[in-house]
Structures are given as C-alpha cells and as structure tokens.
Design a protein around this motif. Sequence first.
Motif, PDB file in Angstrom:
ATOM      1  N   LEU A   1      -1.027  22.987  -9.370  1.00  0.00           N
ATOM      2  CA  LEU A   1      -1.465  21.668  -8.921  1.00  0.00           C
ATOM      3  C   LEU A   1      -0.577  20.586  -9.547  1.00  0.00           C
ATOM      4  CD1 LEU A   1      -3.449  19.520  -7.743  1.00  0.00           C
ATOM      5  CD2 LEU A   1      -4.794  19.802  -9.835  1.00  0.00           C
ATOM      6  N   THR A   2      -0.310  20.732 -10.834  1.00  0.00           N
ATOM      7  CA  THR A   2       0.500  19.739 -11.536  1.00  0.00           C
ATOM      8  C   THR A   2       1.902  19.664 -10.942  1.00  0.00           C
ATOM      9  OG1 THR A   2      -0.764  20.251 -13.537  1.00  0.00           O
ATOM     10  CG2 THR A   2       1.236  18.959 -13.820  1.00  0.00           C
ATOM     11  N   LYS A   3       2.506  20.811 -10.703  1.00  0.00           N
ATOM     12  CA  LYS A   3       3.839  20.838 -10.096  1.00  0.00           C
ATOM     13  C   LYS A   3       3.831  20.167  -8.723  1.00  0.00           C
ATOM     14  CE  LYS A   3       5.307  25.128 -12.351  1.00  0.00           C
ATOM     15  NZ  LYS A   3       5.553  26.579 -12.142  1.00  0.00           N
ATOM     16  N   GLU A   4       2.811  20.486  -7.923  1.00  0.00           N
ATOM     17  CA  GLU A   4       2.716  19.907  -6.578  1.00  0.00           C
ATOM     18  C   GLU A   4       2.573  18.389  -6.654  1.00  0.00           C
ATOM     19  OE1 GLU A   4      -0.159  20.078  -2.591  1.00  0.00           O
ATOM     20  OE2 GLU A   4      -0.586  21.397  -4.298  1.00  0.00           O
ATOM     21  N   ALA A   5       1.710  17.941  -7.572  1.00  0.00           N
ATOM     22  CA  ALA A   5       1.463  16.502  -7.704  1.00  0.00           C
ATOM     23  C   ALA A   5       2.716  15.765  -8.146  1.00  0.00           C
ATOM     24  CB  ALA A   5       0.329  16.265  -8.703  1.00  0.00           C
ATOM     25  N   VAL A   6       3.420  16.319  -9.125  1.00  0.00           N
ATOM     26  CA  VAL A   6       4.645  15.669  -9.636  1.00  0.00           C
ATOM     27  C   VAL A   6       5.728  15.664  -8.569  1.00  0.00           C
ATOM     28  CG1 VAL A   6       6.487  15.838 -11.363  1.00  0.00           C
ATOM     29  CG2 VAL A   6       4.099  16.188 -12.037  1.00  0.00           C
ATOM     30  N   LYS A   7       5.839  16.760  -7.833  1.00  0.00           N
ATOM     31  CA  LYS A   7       6.837  16.829  -6.767  1.00  0.00           C
ATOM     32  C   LYS A   7       6.552  15.803  -5.674  1.00  0.00           C
ATOM     33  CE  LYS A   7       9.022  20.091  -3.550  1.00  0.00           C
ATOM     34  NZ  LYS A   7       9.032  21.491  -3.041  1.00  0.00           N
ATOM     35  N   LYS A   8       5.268  15.628  -5.372  1.00  0.00           N
ATOM     36  CA  LYS A   8       4.868  14.743  -4.278  1.00  0.00           C
ATOM     37  C   LYS A   8       4.852  13.273  -4.680  1.00  0.00           C
ATOM     38  CE  LYS A   8       1.447  14.542  -0.552  1.00  0.00           C
ATOM     39  NZ  LYS A   8       0.228  15.174   0.022  1.00  0.00           N
ATOM     40  N   TYR A   9       4.393  12.995  -5.897  1.00  0.00           N
ATOM     41  CA  TYR A   9       4.152  11.598  -6.292  1.00  0.00           C
ATOM     42  C   TYR A   9       5.022  11.092  -7.438  1.00  0.00           C
ATOM     43  CZ  TYR A   9       0.122  12.066  -3.244  1.00  0.00           C
ATOM     44  OH  TYR A   9      -0.690  12.277  -2.149  1.00  0.00           O
ATOM     45  N   GLY A  10       5.798  11.964  -8.068  1.00  0.00           N
ATOM     46  CA  GLY A  10       6.753  11.530  -9.082  1.00  0.00           C
ATOM     47  C   GLY A  10       6.163  10.712 -10.211  1.00  0.00           C
ATOM     48  N   GLU A  11       6.683   9.489 -10.390  1.00  0.00           N
ATOM     49  CA  GLU A  11       6.286   8.644 -11.529  1.00  0.00           C
ATOM     50  C   GLU A  11       4.836   8.167 -11.470  1.00  0.00           C
ATOM     51  OE1 GLU A  11       9.043   5.439 -11.707  1.00  0.00           O
ATOM     52  OE2 GLU A  11      10.691   6.681 -12.473  1.00  0.00           O
ATOM     53  N   LYS A  12       4.180   8.361 -10.335  1.00  0.00           N
ATOM     54  CA  LYS A  12       2.774   7.960 -10.224  1.00  0.00           C
ATOM     55  C   LYS A  12       1.833   8.958 -10.902  1.00  0.00           C
ATOM     56  CE  LYS A  12       3.339   5.221  -6.024  1.00  0.00           C
ATOM     57  NZ  LYS A  12       2.909   5.033  -4.610  1.00  0.00           N
ATOM     58  N   ILE A  13       2.390  10.064 -11.385  1.00  0.00           N
ATOM     59  CA  ILE A  13       1.605  11.063 -12.107  1.00  0.00           C
ATOM     60  C   ILE A  13       1.965  11.014 -13.584  1.00  0.00           C
ATOM     61  CG2 ILE A  13       1.052  13.509 -12.362  1.00  0.00           C
ATOM     62  CD1 ILE A  13       0.136  12.331  -9.673  1.00  0.00           C
ATOM     63  N   ALA A  14       0.951  10.842 -14.431  1.00  0.00           N
ATOM     64  CA  ALA A  14       1.122  10.932 -15.882  1.00  0.00           C
ATOM     65  C   ALA A  14       0.317  12.126 -16.377  1.00  0.00           C
ATOM     66  CB  ALA A  14       0.655   9.659 -16.567  1.00  0.00           C
ATOM     67  N   ILE A  15       0.718  12.660 -17.501  1.00  0.00           N
ATOM     68  CA  ILE A  15      -0.006  13.780 -18.099  1.00  0.00           C
ATOM     69  C   ILE A  15      -0.667  13.321 -19.385  1.00  0.00           C
ATOM     70  CG2 ILE A  15       0.181  16.094 -19.077  1.00  0.00           C
ATOM     71  CD1 ILE A  15       0.647  15.941 -16.028  1.00  0.00           C
ATOM     72  N   GLY A  16      -1.954  13.591 -19.504  1.00  0.00           N
ATOM     73  CA  GLY A  16      -2.684  13.290 -20.729  1.00  0.00           C
ATOM     74  C   GLY A  16      -2.727  14.519 -21.626  1.00  0.00           C
ATOM     75  N   ILE A  17      -2.128  14.409 -22.798  1.00  0.00           N
ATOM     76  CA  ILE A  17      -2.184  15.494 -23.782  1.00  0.00           C
ATOM     77  C   ILE A  17      -3.055  15.010 -24.932  1.00  0.00           C
ATOM     78  CG2 ILE A  17      -0.868  16.936 -25.383  1.00  0.00           C
ATOM     79  CD1 ILE A  17       1.481  16.816 -23.502  1.00  0.00           C
ATOM     80  N   ASP A  18      -4.231  15.604 -25.030  1.00  0.00           N
ATOM     81  CA  ASP A  18      -5.216  15.223 -26.049  1.00  0.00           C
ATOM     82  C   ASP A  18      -5.344  16.382 -27.034  1.00  0.00           C
ATOM     83  OD1 ASP A  18      -5.675  12.993 -24.374  1.00  0.00           O
ATOM     84  OD2 ASP A  18      -7.131  14.151 -23.228  1.00  0.00           O
ATOM     85  N   ALA A  19      -5.094  16.112 -28.312  1.00  0.00           N
ATOM     86  CA  ALA A  19      -4.999  17.212 -29.266  1.00  0.00           C
ATOM     87  C   ALA A  19      -5.904  17.056 -30.483  1.00  0.00           C
ATOM     88  CB  ALA A  19      -3.550  17.363 -29.722  1.00  0.00           C
ATOM     89  N   LYS A  20      -6.407  18.208 -30.937  1.00  0.00           N
ATOM     90  CA  LYS A  20      -7.111  18.310 -32.221  1.00  0.00           C
ATOM     91  C   LYS A  20      -6.268  19.220 -33.109  1.00  0.00           C
ATOM     92  CE  LYS A  20     -11.803  18.143 -30.222  1.00  0.00           C
ATOM     93  NZ  LYS A  20     -13.011  18.959 -29.950  1.00  0.00           N
ATOM     94  N   ASN A  21      -5.852  18.695 -34.252  1.00  0.00           N
ATOM     95  CA  ASN A  21      -5.006  19.468 -35.166  1.00  0.00           C
ATOM     96  C   ASN A  21      -3.784  20.054 -34.456  1.00  0.00           C
ATOM     97  OD1 ASN A  21      -6.870  19.126 -37.371  1.00  0.00           O
ATOM     98  ND2 ASN A  21      -8.161  20.667 -36.396  1.00  0.00           N
ATOM     99  N   GLY A  22      -3.250  19.279 -33.513  1.00  0.00           N
ATOM    100  CA  GLY A  22      -2.047  19.693 -32.816  1.00  0.00           C
ATOM    101  C   GLY A  22      -2.263  20.629 -31.650  1.00  0.00           C
ATOM    102  N   MET A  23      -3.513  21.011 -31.384  1.00  0.00           N
ATOM    103  CA  MET A  23      -3.811  21.906 -30.271  1.00  0.00           C
ATOM    104  C   MET A  23      -4.528  21.137 -29.167  1.00  0.00           C
ATOM    105  SD  MET A  23      -2.374  24.392 -31.718  1.00  0.00           S
ATOM    106  CE  MET A  23      -2.657  25.804 -30.664  1.00  0.00           C
ATOM    107  N   VAL A  24      -4.162  21.423 -27.924  1.00  0.00           N
ATOM    108  CA  VAL A  24      -4.641  20.655 -26.778  1.00  0.00           C
ATOM    109  C   VAL A  24      -6.094  20.956 -26.450  1.00  0.00           C
ATOM    110  CG1 VAL A  24      -4.210  20.110 -24.354  1.00  0.00           C
ATOM    111  CG2 VAL A  24      -2.287  20.641 -25.862  1.00  0.00           C
ATOM    112  N   SER A  25      -6.861  19.897 -26.137  1.00  0.00           N
ATOM    113  CA  SER A  25      -8.261  20.031 -25.722  1.00  0.00           C
ATOM    114  C   SER A  25      -8.412  19.611 -24.270  1.00  0.00           C
ATOM    115  CB  SER A  25      -9.172  19.165 -26.601  1.00  0.00           C
ATOM    116  OG  SER A  25      -9.211  19.662 -27.918  1.00  0.00           O
ATOM    117  N   ALA A  26      -9.539  20.025 -23.645  1.00  0.00           N
ATOM    118  CA  ALA A  26      -9.770  19.723 -22.235  1.00  0.00           C
ATOM    119  C   ALA A  26     -11.245  19.446 -21.985  1.00  0.00           C
ATOM    120  CB  ALA A  26      -9.302  20.897 -21.370  1.00  0.00           C
ATOM    121  N   SER A  27     -11.562  19.124 -20.728  1.00  0.00           N
ATOM    122  CA  SER A  27     -12.953  18.895 -20.280  1.00  0.00           C
ATOM    123  C   SER A  27     -13.679  17.877 -21.134  1.00  0.00           C
ATOM    124  CB  SER A  27     -13.735  20.215 -20.254  1.00  0.00           C
ATOM    125  OG  SER A  27     -13.173  21.104 -19.310  1.00  0.00           O
TER     126      SER A  27
END
Length: 237
Positions: free
Chosen positions: A112-138
């Motif tokens: 999905l991320t690849k498709e979105a970036v390919k289709k919309y380019g700079e209009k897509i940002a990625i949020g990297i949220d981390a605890k102790n350097g490890m990524v969290s979600a939801s």
Amino acid sequence: MIILPAIDIKNGQCVRLTKGDFATTEKVAEDPVETALDFVKNGAEWIHMVDLDGALKGNLENSKIFKDVAKETSLKVEIGGGIRSIESIEHYLENGIARVILGSAALRDPELTKEAVKKYGEKIAIGIDAKNGMVSASGWLEDSDTNYIDMAKSMEAIGVSTIIFTDISKDGTLSGPNLDQLGKINEAVSCNIIASGGIHVIDDIKALKEMGIYGAICGKSIYKGTLSLKEAIQYSK
C-alpha cells in the motif's frame, strides 16, 4: 524550517495527550477551525492534525473536521490517523488535504505504501513513532521489532520524501525533543525530517534548525504558552 502547529482530535474535540496515553486526554481548545484561524494570524502556513479515534479504529472518524480546516483556512493541512487504504488517501487529497501521513499502514502494508508513494509522491508522508528506538503502531498501543532507522531507510528506498519522527516518550511532556535520535535519522536518510514530541521553548526550535531538521510540530507548548508560535515561525525562516 517549517513550523507546524498541531491539533489532535478525539470525539470531535481538540485535545493533547502525554506520551500517547489516552488516559491523559486533555481538552486544549474549543473549536478546531477557530484555533486553526488563530494559527494563521500568527503566521502559520502548515498545520499538523491527527485523528486519534481513527488511529485506534483504523478508519476515518473525524474527517469532516479536517476537511473543514482545509476549506475554511489558508493552511496546508497534514493529516494522520487511521489512513490505511488508497481510498482513504484519495478521500483526503480530493477534499483539500495537502499531505497524508501513513503510520501503521507503512509498518504493516508495504505494498500500500509503495502504491501511495508512486501515485501521490510528495503528498505522502510517513509517520515513524518510536519507543526506545523501536517503531509502534495502532495509536501507539502496539510495539514492533522494527528499528526506527531501518524503517526510515526502507521508506527512503521506495521514494518517500517526508518522514515525521516522534519519540513517544517525549510526546506531550514539554521536556525537549530527542535531539540524539533526530540527529541520527536526519543523517541516515535524505528524506525531509519533521520533529515531533517534546518541543517546549524557542531554544528547542533553534537546536532543530541548527541540526538541519526540515520541520517541527508544536502542540502542547503552544497551548500551554511556553512557546510563542509567532516567534517560532519568525525564527524558523
């Protein structure tokens, strides 16, 4: 450097959390559009908005509010929370949103991320949220075994231009941003890095600018009055 004042929405209300803990929900303003218009008066060109209900439920819960801000102000709206399909991305971009943030989707659904970036380019940002350097979600309730630098590099590899990095332990604490981790991610990838979490006073903005950070999200510091939005914007130029 750009300054992005922040409005988080939960149950239709403007709130802030501490370290992403929903038990710490604090209402900080009455009306999202009026608050956004006040940001404009202080010189803001961008606004960072989060659908907290959407982040928990995985769909668009408060989308009307974000579209209203885009429609009724001159601000470029950056929105995250619950955006986990191409349809959700299209819905926002077709209704005046300037940039859509993928967080959990970027971690779990690389196609999905690849498709979105390919289709919309700079209009897509990625949020990297981390605890102790490890990524969290939801809504930061689920931890992963993915290191934040590794994720940043994988996003760079598929053409992502903007990454929003949040040290969850700093978020809403007014204890200063994690300059060490921000410096490392800024050096590791060529993407524009937006700092989020912990920004407290103008010295934090100065430190981020000196590091070459692309942007800074300011939430609780503005609402609590420890940081002047107008001063931060003037300094960032």
